[in-house]
Design a protein around this motif. Structure first.
Motif, mmCIF file in Angstrom:
data_model
loop_
_atom_site.group_PDB
_atom_site.id
_atom_site.type_symbol
_atom_site.label_atom_id
_atom_site.label_comp_id
_atom_site.label_asym_id
_atom_site.label_seq_id
_atom_site.Cartn_x
_atom_site.Cartn_y
_atom_site.Cartn_z
ATOM 1 N N ARG A 407 6.128 10.141 -17.460
ATOM 2 C CA ARG A 407 5.497 9.705 -16.219
ATOM 3 C C ARG A 407 4.593 10.792 -15.652
ATOM 4 N N ASN A 408 4.874 12.037 -15.974
ATOM 5 C CA ASN A 408 4.127 13.168 -15.432
ATOM 6 C C ASN A 408 2.977 13.533 -16.362
ATOM 7 N N THR A 409 1.908 14.040 -15.803
ATOM 8 C CA THR A 409 0.729 14.467 -16.565
ATOM 9 C C THR A 409 0.450 15.934 -16.275
ATOM 10 N N ALA A 792 -4.303 11.129 -20.134
ATOM 11 C CA ALA A 792 -3.458 10.552 -19.087
ATOM 12 C C ALA A 792 -3.889 9.149 -18.708
ATOM 13 N N SER A 793 -5.175 8.845 -18.866
ATOM 14 C CA SER A 793 -5.676 7.521 -18.473
ATOM 15 C C SER A 793 -5.525 6.472 -19.565
ATOM 16 N N ALA A 794 -5.065 6.882 -20.747
ATOM 17 C CA ALA A 794 -4.980 5.926 -21.856
ATOM 18 C C ALA A 794 -3.925 4.861 -21.607
ATOM 19 N N ASN A 795 -2.734 5.281 -21.232
ATOM 20 C CA ASN A 795 -1.637 4.341 -20.976
ATOM 21 C C ASN A 795 -0.896 4.791 -19.721
ATOM 22 N N VAL A 797 1.584 5.315 -16.773
ATOM 23 C CA VAL A 797 3.021 5.086 -16.621
ATOM 24 C C VAL A 797 3.403 5.484 -15.208
ATOM 25 N N THR A 798 4.032 4.574 -14.483
ATOM 26 C CA THR A 798 4.402 4.834 -13.087
ATOM 27 C C THR A 798 5.895 5.060 -12.902
#
Length: 965
Positions: A407-409, A792-795, A797-798
């Motif tokens: 979830r973290n980038t 990070a923008s590919a998939n 996750v929240t």
């Protein structure tokens, strides 16, 4: 006998737990004694050899040792008893199971020859136990084990000598029975069974031939149980587990067995035959009932209902350490069934999807991570194949479960763990069967899944690319030699130099010996192999080996034929033996003799075709680039559209050519069919000169015909081809990338067998699949995958996909339920209850005594639902008095139960609960207790029928939903 054993079996002192404690103590003491003897054996090498190799350490070993010492080594029947003795001890507290084991053992003992003295086994058994437990063995243990064996001995003696007699009686019956009697028995069996148990018709819904087959199998088992008891028990255990999947109630076995015995009784008057049939069928039914009972777990019931919600609730009861085992194995004896595979094969795909999601969900406490990927692929190495055959829509669920995204980038990237160990290797570190199954499935969408793409890229870049390139080097060398020899050096004129002629001779010799020779040998071997295995297909009524259906193999076959044609038309070979007339002709290797001049056209034609085939085979190297491979596949798919266009064009050209040739056209280019076709083709291709067009103006009819032809071909057909290619391209391009990856997967499968074991082991070690991966900094997770970083923008996750729990970390504890574990169905139920919390409903009663009212009450209302006073609640708890018939009552509905407020003549109102259980609704009012059956819940109403004193039909309708018809 069962009743007697149930009353007198196993005193408290000699319970099942006591026997298990004795076995456990025996193992512990034996290990201690072995350690002591090993320490003492250092003083003597001979004693060390005896201790390490010949001292028995388990009960079976000690039993065999004592039997040999006591002179019973040749008694085979002791080995039969020893094989099932463990099951008897473990089930000593279950009389029915112990009796079943004894009956099966009696059948096995009946197959042996010689005298059987059960007291001998007792003596060896006690001697072995005394030897294994020298410190803890006492008089109580002696009495307990003696008592156990005496009970087993009674059961065995009750059947001693009977199986042989019963087998002979049944054999005599089935040898004398006629087909008409057997057919009548099948029909009478189901007639009697359905008369006794009407519920059985809901399960025996197959055709009559299938039902007759079941009856025949039953009769076969009654005979085979005497011939091969162990094999029949294995088969019955497997059959019982299948019945668990079918959801067959065990209550049906009693009526079925009794019906079978009654019908058998009508076919024979021999009591011995009837007793043999009854005893064997009773044993078979007991084994099946036990197997079904032991195998009917909560998970299997949820699968039979195909309900994901039920399945989640079923596995929530499992200890966290055994949660995966509950969904992957139901073990009964030596047979097991997989709930996951059964749900897939039976079509319960909703339950199967819930199982896959649960297995591939990462759960964690403070001490352990739980992820069932290893358990899944170890239990079912062919899981992808099974899903691909019976439930392909579950493959994305399976593959999605192999990916974890953080979830973290950090720095614009996201940590991603791909748990693709079993897409690369199998449990024994060999090549993965799962990857083979993905390629064999042939779905381009699955081939583009990120997990499959990563596995294929790793295999290709690290192992297969080098092997594939090495296998193509010889082909590339042949191609270079062929092109240099035939396209650069070869000169069909007489002005060629001696050096070029020498080079041409060497090049052609290399082509014929090494290129053509290798192709001939290779195809001959594969053709012979295909013929032996009968791998032949018919194309246009011609038998062709199956391997030639592949595009590259068919090109290779045609290349072999072309090179063979070149060899047959080789001018040098035809000029051998001719006398050279000059030094120049000798220098030309006789290639310019008179006989060779006529062969040059055909030879050059074969060379032209072979050159094209060589370059077409070069397209196999496009597998190195996915984009190039995709383009080549798109071009291949467009060939069909081009072929359709050429067919239509040929038809139009032939039509106009025949039409012009049949008219009185003076132009010599259109006076005959073939010249007309050639001229029309030149016009369509723009090869017709302006002067020739001027001659067309001299004949208006010819000019008009040619103009119509140009409109049909150049304007209509050509633009139609463009539109057709455009639409076809958009239709197939979305899958072309997947097909390109499948093509690379096929190349990987073809070249993996040629990878050396040493190189493969080096590759597997370099992946470090056994090292645990991090989920975050300092959080060491689970092994079996590879970690990569993706944008990070590919998939996005929240939420964290790992479910973390506090509390106890014991593997024997269940996972605690949290608010986030509520599924969508639970949320919908809550919303539904909130929407209809104030609905009022009318009840129409076809009778003179009743007026009813139905209300929907809030979900969170206490059990004293709708009670108007404490007195009403007191009456509810104590029950109503037996007075009169109620004049009226109202019904209030809670989420799980109905409450009836009854008003009697001259009495205060009282409350009674209405219970609904499956197809039966029961409630009592005053001195009445009505049983309502055939309850049917429908969207607009709830219907039941009374079968007691009031022969009336009551219909409840929801006033807010629908009107009453």
């Amino acid at each position: 006998m069962c009743a007697v054993l149930r009353d007198e079996f196993v005193p408290p002192l000699y319970s099942k737990s006591n026997f298990l404690t004795v076995k456990k103590t025996a193992r512990e003491e034996t290990s201690q004694e072995v350690s002591m003897e090993e320490g003492h054996s250092k003083k003597s090498s001979a004693r060390q050899s005896l201790t390490s190799n010949k001292v028995p350490t388990t009960f079976p070993e000690m039993f065999k040792f004592n039997a040999s010492v006591m002179g019973y080594k040749q008694h085979e029947w002791m080995g039969e008893v020893l094989q099932v003795f463990d099951n008897m001890v473990l089930n000593c507290g279950v009389p029915s199971r112990l009796l079943e084991e004894a009956d099966i053992l009696s059948l096995s003992l009946a197959k042996l020859h010689g005298k059987i003295d059960l007291l001998e086994f007792k003596a060896v058994m006690l001697a072995s136990l005394r030897s294994l437990l020298p410190k803890t063995w006492n008089s109580e243990c002696e009495v307990a084990w003696t008592w156990l064996w005496e009970n087993i001995q009674k059961m065995l003696k009750a059947n001693m000598g009977k199986p042989a007699v019963q087998q002979k009686a049944l054999r005599k019956f089935f040898m004398n029975i006629e087909d008409q009697q057997l057919a009548a028995y099948r029909t009478a069996l189901y007639t009697a069974f359905f008369a006794k148990c009407a519920q059985g018709q809901d399960y025996f819904k197959q055709s009559s031939t299938r039902l007759h087959f079941i009856a025949d199998r039953m009769l076969m088992y009654t005979q085979d149980v005497f011939k091969d008891p162990k094999g029949v028990m294995e088969s019955l255990s497997a059959l019982g587990l299948r019945h668990v999947g079918y959801g067959i109630p065990t209550e049906l076995f009693g009526p079925f067995v009794s019906s079978a015995i009654e019908c058998f009784r009508g076919m024979t008057k021999d009591e011995q035959q009837e007793e043999a049939f009854r005893w064997s069928l009773n044993l078979i039914s007991r084994v099946l009932v036990r197997t079904i009972t032991e195998g009917s777990t909560l998970v299997m019931r949820a699968i039979n209902a195909n309900c994901a919600k039920m399945l989640r609730k079923a596995v929530s009861c499992a200890p966290r350490g055994l949660r995966a085992e509950w969904m992957l194995r139901v073990q009964v004896g030596t047979q097991s069934i997989s709930p996951l595979l059964w749900s897939i094969e039976s079509g319960s795909l909703e339950a199967a999807q819930a199982i896959l999601l649960d297995l591939l969900t990462i759960r964690a406490d403070r001490d352990h991570y739980y992820y069932a990927m290893d358990a899944l692929f170890n239990r079912h190495p062919d899981i992808i194949q099974r899903i691909g055959e019976d439930g392909p829509e579950l493959l994305p669920t399976l593959l999605d479960g192999l990916i974890w995204r953080s979830r973290n980038t950090s720095d614009g990237t996201r940590r991603v763990n791909y748990f693709i160990k079993y897409l690369v290797v199998d449990p024994k570190d060999g090549f993965s069967q799962s990857f083979r199954d993905v390629v064999a499935h042939g779905d381009p969408t699955i081939a583009c899944h990120p997990a499959v793409v990563l596995a294929a890229d790793i295999l290709w870049s690290h192992v297969v690319a080098y092997t594939f390139l090495m296998s193509k080097l010889w082909f590339l060398l042949n191609l270079v030699v062929f092109v240099v020899t035939m396209a650069i050096i070869t000169d069909y004129s007489e002005s060629a130099s001696s050096v070029s002629l020498l080079g041409m001779f060497i090049g052609r010799l290399f082509i014929y010996v090494f290129g053509f020779g290798q192709l001939v040998l290779r195809h001959l071997v594969r053709i012979v192999r295909a013929c032996r295995k009968r791998e032949v297909r018919r194309v246009c009524c011609l038998p062709i080996p199956s391997y030639l259906i592949h595009f590259s193999e068919s090109l290779s076959g045609m290349l072999c034929i072309s090179l063979g044609g070149m060899l047959c038309q080789e001018p040098v070979l035809h000029c051998l033996g001719k006398r050279a007339l000059s030094d120049v002709q000798f220098a030309q290797f006789g290639g310019q003799c008179a006989e060779a001049a006529a062969l040059v056209p055909s030879y050059s034609s074969f060379a032209f075709v072979a050159t094209l085939l060589y370059f077409l085979l070069l397209l196999d190297l496009t597998v190195f680039s996915t984009k190039l491979s995709t383009f080549v596949l798109v071009c291949g798919r467009m060939v069909q559209e081009i072929a359709q266009y050429l067919f239509a064009l040929s038809f139009v050209v032939l039509t106009f050519a025949c039409g012009l040739a049949s008219s009185d056209v003076a132009n010599e280019h259109f006076s005959e069919v073939l010249p007309a076709m050639l001229s029309l083709s030149r016009i369509m291709l723009g090869m017709f000169s302006s002067e020739e067009f001027q001659h067309l103006e001299e004949e208006p009819k010819l000019l008009l015909s040619v103009s119509v032809f140009v409109i049909c071909t150049t304007i209509f057909l050509l633009n139609l081809l463009i539109a057709q290619l455009n639409c076809a391209y958009f239709g197939i391009f979305k899958d072309m990338l997947g097909f390109a990856r499948l093509n690379r997967g096929s190349v990987i499968l073809d070249n993996i067998p040629h990878v050396s074991p040493k190189r493969w082991k080096t590759f597997v070690d370099s992946l470090k699949m056994d090292e645990k991966l991090e989920f975050s900094e300092g959080d060491i997770g689970i092994a079996g995958g590879l970690q990569v970083l993706e944008p990070a923008s590919a998939n996005p996750v929240t939420t964290d996909s790992i479910k973390r729990y506090g509390g106890s970390t014991s593997r024997e504890c269940q996972w605690p339920e949290t608010a986030t574990d509520l599924d969508s169905e639970d949320k919908i139920d809550r919303v539904h209850d909130g929407i209809f919390v104030q609905l009022r409903n009318d009840i129409i009663v076809d009778g003179r005594f009743f007026t009813r009212e139905l209300s929907c009450l809030p979900v969170n209302m206490p059990q004293g639902i709708g009670l108007q006073s404490a007195a009403d609640e007191k009456v509810l708890r104590q029950g109503t008095s037996r007075l009169g018939v109620p004049q009226s009552y109202e019904v209030l509905e809670d989420r799980s139960q109905l409450w009836c407020k009854t008003t009697l003549r001259g009495r205060s109102p009282s409350w009674r609960r209405i219970s609904i259980n499956r197809n039966k609704a029961t409630f009592g009012t005053g001195d009445m207790s009505l049983d309502f059956r055939d309850v049917k819940k429908q969207p607009g109403k709830l219907v039941w029928r009374s079968e007691r004193s009031w022969n009336k039909t009551f219909t409840w309708r929801w006033a807010g939903w629908s009107s009453m018809s």
